[in-house]
Enzyme design. Structure first.
Site, PDB file in Angstrom:
ATOM      1  N   GLU B  60       0.808  -1.225   0.000  1.00  0.00           N
ATOM      2  CA  GLU B  60       0.000   0.000   0.000  1.00  0.00           C
ATOM      3  C   GLU B  60       0.838   1.270   0.000  1.00  0.00           C
ATOM      4  O   GLU B  60       0.438   2.274  -0.595  1.00  0.00           O
ATOM      5  CB  GLU B  60      -0.974  -0.005   1.195  1.00  0.00           C
ATOM      6  CG  GLU B  60      -2.149  -0.963   1.030  1.00  0.00           C
ATOM      7  CD  GLU B  60      -1.793  -2.420   1.251  1.00  0.00           C
ATOM      8  OE1 GLU B  60      -0.685  -2.687   1.763  1.00  0.00           O
ATOM      9  OE2 GLU B  60      -2.609  -3.297   0.908  1.00  0.00           O
ATOM     10  N   HIS B 127     -11.438  -5.966   8.015  1.00  0.00           N
ATOM     11  CA  HIS B 127     -12.117  -5.794   6.726  1.00  0.00           C
ATOM     12  C   HIS B 127     -13.424  -5.037   6.914  1.00  0.00           C
ATOM     13  O   HIS B 127     -14.339  -5.167   6.118  1.00  0.00           O
ATOM     14  CB  HIS B 127     -12.401  -7.146   6.068  1.00  0.00           C
ATOM     15  CG  HIS B 127     -11.174  -7.859   5.593  1.00  0.00           C
ATOM     16  ND1 HIS B 127     -10.303  -8.474   6.443  1.00  0.00           N
ATOM     17  CD2 HIS B 127     -10.658  -8.037   4.353  1.00  0.00           C
ATOM     18  CE1 HIS B 127      -9.311  -9.012   5.747  1.00  0.00           C
ATOM     19  NE2 HIS B 127      -9.495  -8.758   4.473  1.00  0.00           N
TER      20      HIS B 127
END
Lengths: 364, 322
Positions: B60, B127
């Protein structure tokens, strides 16, 4: 003298440079006598600017601490000298020489150190955390080596547009321990980006020596990411230049990234507050005897260059620069909240490219 | 106008910007041949090719960091975090490099980071998060959170065209559940402008993202009370005028968000109202939010944590009776 490590075990290939095709002949990468004088000039200018900044710091005119690149002048000057006007740079705090080559005026550097309105960031940033966007530099942040990824992004833009341009960035050996270093190396390798990573191994990450920083010399890692790693004497400005010029050529010709490790020594503390008591005396003296400016100046003197005159010119340039910087106003406190958001498009300008090769290119 | 899902509206908005402006490109994990974990970029690699639809390594910081470099060099990258939670791995590049760039050196960073956010499907602690408040503390970032398909498309276009880094929160719960009419072609919903999702006179629920439909459902029938629902749409810049105008009309406010409670958007909105509209209030500003806990996996635990219709209804009932 330089040694090169190539991708080997990772690729399982007998080809030494799977991702690193040959580059332009050494003739194309030559230095003229004027180039050699320029290399010395920028090293002298870097040292003189930082010495002047340090004296301003000691006079209490530089807020915060003070960071310089004493002893590392050959690294930033030798590498940045290879850049063309349309190339882009993310420059580190020990690499003032690169800023000077790209066209930053020493007066604006001194004003920057003092947090003045007329400086490069107008007082928003201090010390060496600057970049002059008008000269194609994206300024560093304190988190290292974040700019390696930004340089990858610059290179990505060149690649997507099919341009023969290079992004160059600098990192210390300390930052090779950080995950973003590895993310940048991986992305650069996977996309074969036209990026050149200049790794300055100045022996210490603040106070932490090499043997506590890594188990394997970081230059060895380049092969594992699929591109060339080159190790050079970082106190030999022409060796740094030669490796950088070749790496830039490789990048421009689609050959992908290069990691250049420059072995050098930080001859001042991490900052002016650091007395370097952790540096063994013999080590310091070893490197003091290999000062990059003294070495190069001696060679040019033998060739008949009047380096005393060059030093005198630099001194008078710094006198003027300091006068100018000290005459700049402090920023208006009422502007402190301005400019958090942009209302226009980004524009990175071109940098100065003093290497004679670019004059010829411009003439042609 | 055709009816479209929230997910399709995001996909259409991104595709149309890419068709119109060849400096727009997207990058992220599994967004290429696979079309993205949620299929927002389904078919993109066939239309735009691998250069403009970059299946990145799983990194990321690399996604956001390279996007910053490409942005300052004149491109308009749109990063996809596979889940909003993973922004933590790229946080430094976003808050230290991208957010501060213009203030420090006058260099704009036209960058969009898409964050599939939110819980409600047993995604567990990694998540399901709603990390928007992290970015409210990073001056230089704009933050948007659409609640309808039409806004999802128009706010994405505005985010991409804006010369600043924009964090775009797309709530996963809305992807296929939220459907609505979406104008065809390119249009922009301006950043920083809230929307009255329902007009009312007796109480205002201020919400954004997936909490807007929840607020509408919860307050549909409040025994005759007319509840206004204000959809913030943008969290930075926050539409102060719209918030204060609604407070002055109804005098009672519930701030509703799925993110955790402390120092969240609700706290910011409540503080704004306390400072600017204290005299207009007929009751305390009430927050309905997740408590300060991670989002648990098991359905009964998750339901206990995330705001439900009954929680909103109860908070409104109590405040109406105040």
């Amino acid at each position: 003298m330089s040694t090169t490590t190539a991708p080997s075990a990772a690729s399982g290939s007998s080809e030494p440079f799977r991702h690193s095709p040959p580059v332009a002949s050494s003739e194309a990468l030559r230095l003229t006598p004027a180039d050699r004088r320029a290399l010395l000039h920028y090293m002298l200018l870097m040292r003189a600017t930082e010495e002047r900044a340090l004296s301003l710091y000691r006079q209490g005119k530089v807020p915060g601490s003070f960071y310089d690149g004493r002893g590392q002048e050959a690294v930033s000057v030798g590498s940045a000298f290879a850049l063309g006007p349309r190339d882009r740079a993310c420059i580190l705090h020990r690499d003032l020489g690169a800023h000077l080559i790209r066209g930053v005026d020493p007066g604006r550097v001194l004003a920057q150190m003092m947090g003045r309105a007329g400086s490069i960031t107008g007082g928003r940033e201090g010390n060496m955390h600057f970049g002059d966007r008008r000269l194609g530099c994206v300024g560093m942040v304190s988190m290292l080596p974040d700019m390696m990824l930004v340089a990858c992004g610059l290179a990505l833009a060149f690649q997507m547009r099919g341009e023969q341009r290079v992004a160059m960035t600098w990192c210390g050996e300390g930052s090779t321990a950080n995950g973003q270093w590895h993310e940048a190396m991986n992305v650069a390798g996977v996309r074969r980006l036209p990026v050149v990573f200049i790794l300055e191994n100045n022996q210490f990450a603040y106070s932490t020596p090499n043997d506590l920083e890594f188990a394997v010399d970081p230059v060895e890692r380049a092969g594992a990411y699929g591109f060339a790693g080159v190790k050079v004497d970082g106190n030999d400005v022409e060796a740094v230049f030669a490796a950088s010029a070749e790496a830039c050529e490789r990048a421009r010709s689609g050959g992908g990234p290069t990691l250049i490790e420059c072995e050098t020594m930080r001859m001042h503390g991490h900052g002016a507050h650091d007395d370097m008591r952790y540096v063994p005396r013999e080590l310091f003296e070893h490197w003091a005897a290999r000062d990059p400016i003294d070495r190069y100046e001696a060679g040019l003197r033998e060739q008949g260059v009047d380096t005393d005159a060059m030093r005198a010119a630099v001194k008078s340039e710094l006198d003027e620069a300091a006068d100018w910087a000290l005459a700049q106003d402090m920023p208006d406190p009422a502007t402190a909240s301005e400019g958090v958001f942009a209302d226009r498009e980004p524009v990175l300008g071109d940098g100065r490219a003093p290497w004679s090769r670019w004059e010829e290119a411009a003439d042609a | 106008m055709p009816e479209t899902t929230y997910l399709q509206a995001i996909s259409d908005g991104l595709r149309e910007e890419m068709r119109h402006d060849d400096t727009v490109f997207c990058l992220g994990e599994d967004i290429g041949a696979f079309g993205g974990a949620f299929k927002v970029t389904d078919g993109f690699i066939e239309e735009f090719g691998g250069r403009r639809v970059w299946d990145t390594p799983l990194a990321e910081s690399a996604i956001i960091g390279t996007a910053v470099g490409a942005a300052v060099e004149g491109l308009r990258p749109v990063c996809e975090m596979q889940f909003a939670d993973f922004i933590a791995c790229g946080f430094d590049q976003l808050v230290n490099v991208a957010a501060k760039m213009h203030y420090r050196q006058g260099l704009p960073v036209p960058l969009t980071v898409r964050l599939p956010s939110g819980g409600g499907f047993s995604g567990g602690p990694f998540h399901s998060q709603n990390p928007e408040a992290w970015f409210l503390q990073a001056p230089g970032l704009k933050v948007v959170a659409p609640s309808t398909p039409a806004d999802a498309k128009g706010l994405l276009a505005a985010a991409i065209r804006d010369p600043n880094p924009v964090v775009y929160l797309e709530h996963k719960h809305l992807y296929r559940r939220a459907k609505g009419e979406v104008p065809e072609g390119r249009y922009e919903i301006p950043l920083g402008k809230a929307r009255l999702a329902r007009e009312g006179t007796d109480l205002t629920v201020i919400a954004y993202g997936a909490m807007v439909p929840l607020a509408l459902e919860a307050t549909e029938d409040m025994a005759g009370a007319r509840v206004e629902v204000l959809d913030l749409r943008s969290l930075v810049p926050l539409d102060h005028d719209a918030v204060l105008a609604s407070v002055r009309k109804t005098s009672k406010v519930v701030v509703l968000h799925e993110a955790t409670r402390s120092c969240g958007v609700g706290a910011e909105v409540a503080a704004l109202i306390a400072e600017e509209a204290f005299e207009d209030l007929d009751g305390p500003v009430v927050r309905v939010s997740a408590p300060d806990v991670p989002i648990p996996f098991s359905p009964p635990l998750e339901r206990a944590v995330l705001p439900q219709v009954d929680d909103v209804r109860e908070a409104c009932r109590e405040l109406l009776a105040y």
